[in-house]
Scaffold this motif. Structure first.
Motif, short mmCIF file in Angstrom:
data_model
loop_
_atom_site.label_atom_id
_atom_site.label_comp_id
_atom_site.label_asym_id
_atom_site.label_seq_id
_atom_site.Cartn_x
_atom_site.Cartn_y
_atom_site.Cartn_z
N GLY A 1 29.86 67.35 7.30
CA GLY A 1 31.27 67.54 6.95
C GLY A 1 32.16 67.56 8.18
N HIS A 2 31.69 68.22 9.24
CA HIS A 2 32.43 68.24 10.51
C HIS A 2 32.53 66.82 11.07
N THR A 3 31.42 66.08 11.02
CA THR A 3 31.42 64.71 11.53
C THR A 3 32.42 63.85 10.76
N ALA A 4 32.41 63.95 9.45
CA ALA A 4 33.34 63.16 8.62
C ALA A 4 34.78 63.52 8.95
N ALA A 5 35.06 64.82 9.10
CA ALA A 5 36.42 65.26 9.44
C ALA A 5 36.82 64.76 10.82
N ALA A 6 35.89 64.77 11.77
CA ALA A 6 36.18 64.30 13.12
C ALA A 6 36.45 62.79 13.14
N VAL A 7 35.68 62.04 12.36
CA VAL A 7 35.92 60.59 12.27
C VAL A 7 37.33 60.36 11.73
N GLY A 8 37.70 61.09 10.69
CA GLY A 8 39.02 60.94 10.10
C GLY A 8 40.15 61.42 10.98
N LEU B 1 31.45 59.36 14.79
CA LEU B 1 30.37 59.32 13.81
C LEU B 1 29.07 59.86 14.41
N LEU B 2 28.84 59.58 15.69
CA LEU B 2 27.56 59.91 16.30
C LEU B 2 27.60 61.09 17.28
N HIS B 3 28.77 61.68 17.49
CA HIS B 3 28.89 62.68 18.56
C HIS B 3 28.02 63.92 18.36
N ASP B 4 27.71 64.28 17.14
CA ASP B 4 26.89 65.48 16.88
C ASP B 4 25.58 65.17 16.19
N ILE B 5 25.14 63.93 16.25
CA ILE B 5 23.94 63.51 15.52
C ILE B 5 22.69 64.28 15.96
N GLY B 6 22.69 64.80 17.17
CA GLY B 6 21.55 65.56 17.67
C GLY B 6 21.58 67.05 17.37
N PRO C 1 42.13 55.04 14.15
CA PRO C 1 41.18 54.07 13.60
C PRO C 1 40.88 52.90 14.53
N GLU C 2 40.33 53.22 15.66
CA GLU C 2 39.90 52.22 16.63
C GLU C 2 38.37 52.22 16.58
N PRO C 3 37.72 51.05 16.45
CA PRO C 3 36.27 51.04 16.23
C PRO C 3 35.45 51.88 17.20
N LEU C 4 35.70 51.78 18.49
CA LEU C 4 34.92 52.54 19.46
C LEU C 4 35.04 54.04 19.19
N LEU C 5 36.25 54.53 19.00
CA LEU C 5 36.46 55.96 18.79
C LEU C 5 35.83 56.43 17.49
N ALA D 1 29.33 45.10 11.61
CA ALA D 1 30.69 44.73 11.21
C ALA D 1 31.10 45.43 9.93
N GLU D 2 30.21 45.51 8.96
CA GLU D 2 30.53 46.17 7.69
C GLU D 2 30.77 47.66 7.89
N LEU D 3 29.91 48.30 8.68
CA LEU D 3 30.10 49.73 8.93
C LEU D 3 31.37 49.99 9.73
N THR D 4 31.66 49.12 10.67
CA THR D 4 32.89 49.27 11.45
C THR D 4 34.10 49.15 10.54
N GLY D 5 34.07 48.19 9.63
CA GLY D 5 35.17 48.04 8.67
C GLY D 5 35.37 49.30 7.85
N MET D 6 34.28 49.91 7.41
CA MET D 6 34.37 51.16 6.66
C MET D 6 34.93 52.27 7.55
N LEU D 7 34.44 52.36 8.78
CA LEU D 7 34.85 53.45 9.67
C LEU D 7 36.34 53.41 10.01
N VAL D 8 36.91 52.23 10.12
CA VAL D 8 38.32 52.14 10.47
C VAL D 8 39.23 52.10 9.24
N GLY D 9 38.63 52.15 8.07
CA GLY D 9 39.41 52.10 6.83
C GLY D 9 40.06 53.42 6.48
N ALA D 10 40.99 53.33 5.55
CA ALA D 10 41.68 54.52 5.05
C ALA D 10 40.72 55.39 4.26
N GLY D 11 40.93 56.68 4.31
CA GLY D 11 40.13 57.61 3.53
C GLY D 11 38.70 57.73 4.00
#
Length: 169
Positions: free
Chosen positions: A51-58, A71-76, A62-66, A3-13
């Protein structure tokens, strides 16, 4: 923690937060740490993997699933890096590995089962070619369904926005 990470992920900035606090986030998600500072050695990317991951998240709404998917699309990617004879980086099989890693991470984070079920195909297919021809669309619709195909298009758009847009295929 989910829940905490999701809140951060959907937050501004979120892009700036992910870049600034990657080491802190890495205490909860140690799988991200190899991405930090990992040069992709390709003109198609302006950023290291993190950096690419962070830019892609942004870049995705801001929908939690997306946001979790991005966040995880390029983790491998670090594990699948292979330079060619010219030193250009390639990451064959990274999407499948990223999906497998994401499954373990999301279960550990106790993400709801339905979200895990929806996230994994989006991660698995984020690099697949989706063309606008009717045969391709029918194939993707049969495989994913309309809602998931629309999500996949959002994921692909965010991934593309986080790349070097001055270079095109």
């Amino acid at each position: 923690v989910y829940a905490e990470l999701t809140g951060m992920l959907v937050g501004a900035g979120v892009q700036d937060v992910l870049i600034r606090y990657s080491e802190v986030l890495g205490t909860v998600l140690p799988e991200i740490l190899p991405c930090c500072g990992f040069d992709q050695y390709t003109r198609y990317h302006l950023y290291d993997v993190w950096g690419h991951t962070a830019a892609a998240v942004g870049a995705v709404r801001p929908e939690p699933l997306l946001r979790w998917v991005m966040l995880l699309h390029d983790i491998g990617k670090p594990e699948r890096f292979i330079p060619d004879e010219m030193g250009v980086g390639h990451f064959k099989g990274h999407a499948a590995l990223s999906a497998a890693m994401a499954e373990r991470i999301l279960r550990r984070m106790t993400m709801p089962a339905r979200m895990i079920k929806d996230a994994l195909p989006l991660i698995r297919w984020h690099d697949a070619k989706v063309t606008a021809d009717p045969v391709s669309i029918r194939r993707w619709m049969a495989m994913l369904g309309e809602e998931q195909l629309l999500r996949l298009l959002e994921v692909k758009r965010a991934d593309n926005l986080a790349q070097n847009r001055a270079v095109s295929d």
